[in-house]
Design a protein around this motif. Structure first.
Motif, PDB file in Angstrom:
ATOM      1  N   ARG A 111       0.858  -1.186   0.000  1.00 12.78           N
ATOM      2  CA  ARG A 111       0.000   0.000   0.000  1.00 12.78           C
ATOM      3  C   ARG A 111       0.895   1.237   0.000  1.00 12.78           C
ATOM      4  NH1 ARG A 111      -4.985  -0.797  -1.487  1.00 12.78           N
ATOM      5  NH2 ARG A 111      -5.591   1.120  -0.375  1.00 12.78           N
ATOM      6  N   LEU A 112       0.479   2.255  -0.738  1.00 13.67           N
ATOM      7  CA  LEU A 112       1.273   3.476  -0.816  1.00 13.67           C
ATOM      8  C   LEU A 112       0.574   4.608  -0.061  1.00 13.67           C
ATOM      9  CD1 LEU A 112       2.484   3.129  -4.522  1.00 13.67           C
ATOM     10  CD2 LEU A 112       3.806   2.732  -2.424  1.00 13.67           C
ATOM     11  N   VAL A 113      -0.284   5.376  -0.722  1.00 14.58           N
ATOM     12  CA  VAL A 113      -0.964   6.487  -0.041  1.00 14.58           C
ATOM     13  C   VAL A 113      -2.441   6.487  -0.393  1.00 14.58           C
ATOM     14  CG1 VAL A 113       1.105   7.932   0.007  1.00 14.58           C
ATOM     15  CG2 VAL A 113      -0.491   8.114  -1.913  1.00 14.58           C
ATOM     16  N   ALA A 114      -3.242   7.027   0.503  1.00 12.04           N
ATOM     17  CA  ALA A 114      -4.670   7.178   0.227  1.00 12.04           C
ATOM     18  C   ALA A 114      -4.865   8.283  -0.806  1.00 12.04           C
ATOM     19  CB  ALA A 114      -5.419   7.517   1.506  1.00 12.04           C
ATOM     20  N   SER A 115      -5.820   8.084  -1.682  1.00 14.45           N
ATOM     21  CA  SER A 115      -6.066   9.049  -2.745  1.00 14.45           C
ATOM     22  C   SER A 115      -6.688  10.337  -2.200  1.00 14.45           C
ATOM     23  CB  SER A 115      -6.997   8.446  -3.798  1.00 14.45           C
ATOM     24  OG  SER A 115      -7.334   9.414  -4.776  1.00 14.45           O
ATOM     25  N   GLU A 116      -6.245  11.468  -2.737  1.00 12.20           N
ATOM     26  CA  GLU A 116      -6.842  12.763  -2.425  1.00 12.20           C
ATOM     27  C   GLU A 116      -7.614  13.316  -3.621  1.00 12.20           C
ATOM     28  OE1 GLU A 116      -4.114  15.578  -0.699  1.00 12.20           O
ATOM     29  OE2 GLU A 116      -3.053  14.034   0.440  1.00 12.20           O
ATOM     30  N   LEU A 117      -7.870  12.458  -4.604  1.00 12.47           N
ATOM     31  CA  LEU A 117      -8.528  12.913  -5.822  1.00 12.47           C
ATOM     32  C   LEU A 117     -10.021  13.126  -5.608  1.00 12.47           C
ATOM     33  CD1 LEU A 117      -6.784  10.570  -8.412  1.00 12.47           C
ATOM     34  CD2 LEU A 117      -6.382  13.013  -8.070  1.00 12.47           C
ATOM     35  N   GLN A 128      -4.942  18.386 -10.172  1.00 12.16           N
ATOM     36  CA  GLN A 128      -4.724  16.984 -10.502  1.00 12.16           C
ATOM     37  C   GLN A 128      -6.106  16.331 -10.556  1.00 12.16           C
ATOM     38  OE1 GLN A 128      -1.862  15.509 -11.316  1.00 12.16           O
ATOM     39  NE2 GLN A 128      -0.696  17.411 -10.998  1.00 12.16           N
ATOM     40  N   PHE A 129      -6.391  15.648 -11.658  1.00 13.55           N
ATOM     41  CA  PHE A 129      -7.735  15.104 -11.832  1.00 13.55           C
ATOM     42  C   PHE A 129      -7.762  13.583 -11.724  1.00 13.55           C
ATOM     43  CE2 PHE A 129      -6.132  16.126 -16.221  1.00 13.55           C
ATOM     44  CZ  PHE A 129      -6.046  14.844 -16.737  1.00 13.55           C
ATOM     45  N   PRO A 171      -3.135  10.266  -9.714  1.00 18.31           N
ATOM     46  CA  PRO A 171      -3.389  11.684  -9.991  1.00 18.31           C
ATOM     47  C   PRO A 171      -2.807  12.086 -11.335  1.00 18.31           C
ATOM     48  CG  PRO A 171      -2.163  11.354  -7.914  1.00 18.31           C
ATOM     49  CD  PRO A 171      -2.209  10.054  -8.601  1.00 18.31           C
ATOM     50  N   LYS A 172      -3.617  12.742 -12.166  1.00 19.46           N
ATOM     51  CA  LYS A 172      -3.197  13.112 -13.509  1.00 19.46           C
ATOM     52  C   LYS A 172      -3.464  14.592 -13.763  1.00 19.46           C
ATOM     53  CE  LYS A 172      -2.237  10.772 -16.551  1.00 19.46           C
ATOM     54  NZ  LYS A 172      -0.859  10.554 -17.077  1.00 19.46           N
ATOM     55  N   ASP A 173      -2.557  15.207 -14.532  1.00 20.46           N
ATOM     56  CA  ASP A 173      -2.829  16.558 -15.037  1.00 20.46           C
ATOM     57  C   ASP A 173      -2.761  16.607 -16.555  1.00 20.46           C
ATOM     58  OD1 ASP A 173       0.006  17.022 -15.799  1.00 20.46           O
ATOM     59  OD2 ASP A 173       0.353  17.243 -13.662  1.00 20.46           O
ATOM     60  N   THR A 212     -13.206   9.160 -25.996  1.00 22.49           N
ATOM     61  CA  THR A 212     -13.970   9.986 -25.067  1.00 22.49           C
ATOM     62  C   THR A 212     -13.526   9.651 -23.649  1.00 22.49           C
ATOM     63  OG1 THR A 212     -15.896  10.113 -26.531  1.00 22.49           O
ATOM     64  CG2 THR A 212     -16.253  10.616 -24.211  1.00 22.49           C
ATOM     65  N   VAL A 213     -13.087  10.651 -22.919  1.00 22.91           N
ATOM     66  CA  VAL A 213     -12.578  10.460 -21.558  1.00 22.91           C
ATOM     67  C   VAL A 213     -13.334  11.374 -20.614  1.00 22.91           C
ATOM     68  CG1 VAL A 213     -10.558  10.747 -20.049  1.00 22.91           C
ATOM     69  CG2 VAL A 213     -10.264   9.815 -22.356  1.00 22.91           C
ATOM     70  N   LYS A 214     -13.715  10.844 -19.460  1.00 23.17           N
ATOM     71  CA  LYS A 214     -14.348  11.651 -18.426  1.00 23.17           C
ATOM     72  C   LYS A 214     -13.389  11.801 -17.251  1.00 23.17           C
ATOM     73  CE  LYS A 214     -19.212  10.527 -19.416  1.00 23.17           C
ATOM     74  NZ  LYS A 214     -19.640  11.919 -19.672  1.00 23.17           N
ATOM     75  N   ILE A 215     -13.235  13.032 -16.764  1.00 22.38           N
ATOM     76  CA  ILE A 215     -12.338  13.303 -15.642  1.00 22.38           C
ATOM     77  C   ILE A 215     -13.075  14.115 -14.583  1.00 22.38           C
ATOM     78  CG2 ILE A 215     -10.251  13.199 -17.055  1.00 22.38           C
ATOM     79  CD1 ILE A 215     -10.215  16.241 -17.141  1.00 22.38           C
ATOM     80  N   ALA A 216     -12.692  13.923 -13.321  1.00 21.24           N
ATOM     81  CA  ALA A 216     -13.248  14.693 -12.204  1.00 21.24           C
ATOM     82  C   ALA A 216     -12.175  15.643 -11.692  1.00 21.24           C
ATOM     83  CB  ALA A 216     -13.710  13.770 -11.079  1.00 21.24           C
ATOM     84  N   LEU A 217     -12.525  16.934 -11.557  1.00 19.55           N
ATOM     85  CA  LEU A 217     -11.589  17.964 -11.130  1.00 19.55           C
ATOM     86  C   LEU A 217     -12.192  18.752  -9.980  1.00 19.55           C
ATOM     87  CD1 LEU A 217     -12.271  18.217 -14.464  1.00 19.55           C
ATOM     88  CD2 LEU A 217     -10.095  19.396 -14.429  1.00 19.55           C
ATOM     89  N   ARG A 218     -11.362  19.087  -8.996  1.00 25.02           N
ATOM     90  CA  ARG A 218     -11.802  19.939  -7.883  1.00 25.02           C
ATOM     91  C   ARG A 218     -10.979  21.223  -7.904  1.00 25.02           C
ATOM     92  NH1 ARG A 218     -11.300  16.562  -3.806  1.00 25.02           N
ATOM     93  NH2 ARG A 218      -9.158  17.185  -3.350  1.00 25.02           N
ATOM     94  N   PHE A 219     -11.669  22.355  -7.806  1.00 22.28           N
ATOM     95  CA  PHE A 219     -11.011  23.663  -7.906  1.00 22.28           C
ATOM     96  C   PHE A 219     -10.941  24.295  -6.520  1.00 22.28           C
ATOM     97  CE2 PHE A 219     -13.137  22.619 -11.844  1.00 22.28           C
ATOM     98  CZ  PHE A 219     -12.107  22.719 -12.761  1.00 22.28           C
TER      99      PHE A 219
END
Length: 506
Positions: A359-365, A424-425, A442-444, A453-460
C-alpha cells in the motif's frame, strides 16, 4: 481519308496521354511507397551507450526567517557539447541546457527568483503545481528580456514528480526544444515513511526524455513533410545526454520518467520485457503499486516506476511502437518508431533494497459523486470547442471549492492530449470503461487517441481570482502554439470573470 487520318492522330494523342498518366502514376506511387517505407524510425540495437547519463543537480536554496525557501533560476543562452568536440547553441536554466531539479516539501512556502537573460520574452510554468493563477507562469506571466519575476506560493499537494518549462503564447514548442526544462520534486511526510528508493541520483533517478535532430552542430527543430503532429526527432536524449548509460548499485531502482518532448509519444518498457512496478503518475503516488511491462507517456506526462536489477546485468529502457492509432498516423506521426533510450548497468554486487510496500498512499482525488456540474470539450487541431486561443477571452468560469466532471472527446483527425493547469484530476472512464492501472493515479495530462472519449473529475480549490486565468490545452506543443488552448478562471460563488487581456508580463 482525312477522317481516317484524324482518327489515327487522335488515337496517338490518347496513347501518349495514357502513357504520361501511367508514368506519373508509377512515379507518384513509387514516391509514396518510398515515403511510406522510410517514414518509420528505429534506434533499436544501434545506440552505443557510451556516455554516462548526467543527473541534473539539486538546485541550491536559502531559507528566510519566515520559513520561505528561495530558489534562483536564470534563463540563458549558451553552448552544449552533446557530441564529443562539437558545441551546439542551446538554452537552459542556470546553465547551457535544461535546469537544476528544484525540491521542496508539502507545507513549505517557496519563492523562485526568475531572471530572463535571453534576448526574447519567455515564461516559466510550474507544470502540475497547485498555486495561484498569477504565479502559474502561463502566457499571461511573460518575462521580458532582462526582466525578473518572483512568483511565490505555499506547497499544498502530495509528494510528486512535477516539472517546469516555458509557456510563451505561440512560442512554447521552440523554447522547450531549445532546452528550457527541469524537474520540480515535492516531498511529504507520508512518502518519506514509505520503503521506496529515495536517494536522488543513486537509486532514485530523474529521466528527462527528449527527441532531437542535429543539423550539423545545431539542434534541428524543423517539422517533417507529411507530419502534422509537430517536431519529431530521429534520436533521443536523457537529461541532455546522447547514448546514455547509468551504473546502479541497488537491487531496486526508481525511475522518474518525464516525457519532455514537444510532440512524440513514448511507450516505455525494457528490452527483455521485464515487469516493473508503477508507483506514481503525474501528480503523485498511487494507492498501491501496479505491475506492468509497458507504459505510454504523451508529452508532459510523468510516471514513477521501480525496476528490479540483478547483479552484473544490463537492461535497456526502450520505447516501442504505439498500441493504438490508425495506419497513416502511426506511420507519419511517430507511432511506428522505436528507440533504445537508456541502458542500466548493474554493479557486480548490489545493495539490497526493502520490498516495495503493498500500500502506498490514500487518494486525495475528487470523486464524481461530488460534482456540481459537467462541461464538454471537443478537441480538434483547429481549436477546442471550435475556438482558437484568445488571450482576452475567458472560455470557462468555475466556482472555487467545487468539483466538476469534464467530458473530453477527440473529434479531430489525429491523437491529441489534454493538460489542465493547477489541478490533478481523477480519470473516471475511457470510452465508457474504467481506466487502466496507468491512469488511476493523480493526472494533469492525458493522451486522447482519435475518437476517444474520456471523463475526468476535477476539484477547484482556489484561490479565486477572476482576473488571472489558468490554461487547458493540448500539450503537443505545436498544436498549443497554433491555438489549441483555452483558459478558465476560478471565482467565488456568484462572482463573474474579470478582464484578462491586459497582462503585459514583467
Amino acid at each position: 481519308m482525312k477522317k481516317t487520318r484524324g482518327r489515327s492522330r487522335f488515337r496517338r494523342v490518347l496513347i501518349v496521354l495514357a502513357s504520361v498518366v501511367g508514368v506519373l502514376a508509377v512515379v507518384v506511387g513509387g514516391g509514396f511507397t518510398w515515403l511510406w517505407t522510410g517514414a518509420d524510425i528505429s534506434t533499436v540495437g544501434k545506440v552505443r551507450f557510451d556516455h554516462e547519463m548526467k543527473v541534473p543537480p539539486l538546485a541550491e536554496s536559502t531559507v528566510r526567517k519566515d520559513g520561505t525557501r528561495v530558489f534562483d533560476l536564470r534563463m540563458q543562452a549558451g553552448e552544449t557539447e552533446f557530441k564529443d568536440g562539437k558545441k551546439t547553441p542551446t538554452w537552459g536554466f542556470n546553465g547551457s541546457y535544461l535546469g537544476p531539479t528544484l525540491r521542496a516539501a508539502r507545507g513549505e512556502k517557496v519563492e523562485v527568483r526568475v531572471r530572463n537573460s535571453l534576448d526574447e520574452a519567455s515564461s516559466v510554468h510550474w507544470h502540475g503545481m497547485h498555486l495561484p493563477a498569477v504565479m502559474d507562469g502561463g502566457p499571461h506571466q511573460a518575462v521580458a528580456p532582462g526582466a525578473r519575476w518572483n512568483p511565490y506560493w505555499k506547497i499544498d499537494q502530495p509528494a510528486a514528480t512535477l516539472w517546469y518549462h516555458p509557456h510563451p503564447h505561440g512560442e512554447t514548442e521552440q523554447h522547450v526544444a531549445r532546452g528550457l526544462a527541469g524537474m520540480f520534486l515535492i516531498d511529504d511526510a507520508k512518502s518519506a515513511q514509505l520503503a521506496l528508493p529515495k536517494r536522488y541520483g543513486v537509486d532514485d533517478l530523474p529521466v528527462i526524455v527528449q527527441d532531437v535532430n542535429f543539423d550539423g552542430a545545431k539542434l534541428d527543430h524543423g517539422h517533417q513533410f507529411l507530419r502534422n503532429v509537430g517536431f519529431l526527432g530521429k534520436q533521443t536524449m536523457v537529461n541532455g545526454t546522447l547514448d546514455p548509460y547509468k551504473e546502479v548499485g541497488d537491487r531496486l531502482v526508481r525511475l522518474r520518467l518525464l516525457n519532455a518532448s514537444t510532440a512524440r509519444i513514448y511507450t516505455f518498457g525494457f528490452d527483455d520485457s521485464r515487469q516493473f512496478s508503477l508507483v506514481g503518475t503525474d501528480g503523485g503516488l498511487l494507492e498501491q503499486p501496479a505491475g506492468m511491462k509497458r507504459i505510454q507517456l504523451s508529452p508532459g506526462e510523468r510516471a514513477e516506476i521501480v525496476v528490479e536489477m540483478k547483479a552484473g546485468e544490463r537492461t535497456v529502457l526502450r520505447s516501442s511502437p504505439w498500441q493504438e492509432g490508425g495506419a497513416w498516423e502511426k506511420r507519419f506521426n511517430g507511432g511506428d518508431d522505436s528507440f533504445d533510450v537508456l541502458q542500466l548497468r548493474a554493479a557486480k554486487t548490489l545493495r539490497d533494497s526493502p520490498a516495495l510496500p503493498t500500500r502506498l498512499v490514500a487518494s486525495e482525488l475528487p470523486a464524481a459523486k461530488d460534482a456540481v456540474r459537467g462541461r464538454y470539450f471537443e478537441l480538434k487541431r483547429s481549436g477546442i470547442n471550435g475556438k482558437k486561443m484568445d488571450m482576452g477571452r475567458v472560455d470557462e468560469t468555475v466556482t472555487r471549492g467545487t468539483t466538476e466532471v469534464w467530458t473530453l472527446h477527440n473529434g479531430g483527425d489525429m491523437t491529441h492530449n489534454f493538460h489542465v493547469h493547477d489541478v490533478q484530476f481523477r480519470v473516471l472512464s475511457v470510452d465508457g470503461k474504467p481506466p487502466e492501472a496507468a491512469l488511476r493515479g493523480p493526472k494533469d495530462t492525458i493522451a486522447m487517441p482519435l475518437g476517444a472519449t474520456v471523463k475526468i473529475a476535477l476539484r477547484f480549490d482556489g484561490p479565486a481570482d477572476p482576473d488571472h486565468p489558468y490554461m487547458f490545452h493540448c500539450h503537443l506543443l505545436d498544436h498549443e502554439d497554433h491555438g489549441m488552448m483555452g483558459q478558465f478562471v476560478v471565482v467565488e460563488k456568484g462572482q463573474k470573470a474579470g478582464a484578462v487581456g491586459g497582462h503585459t508580463g514583467h
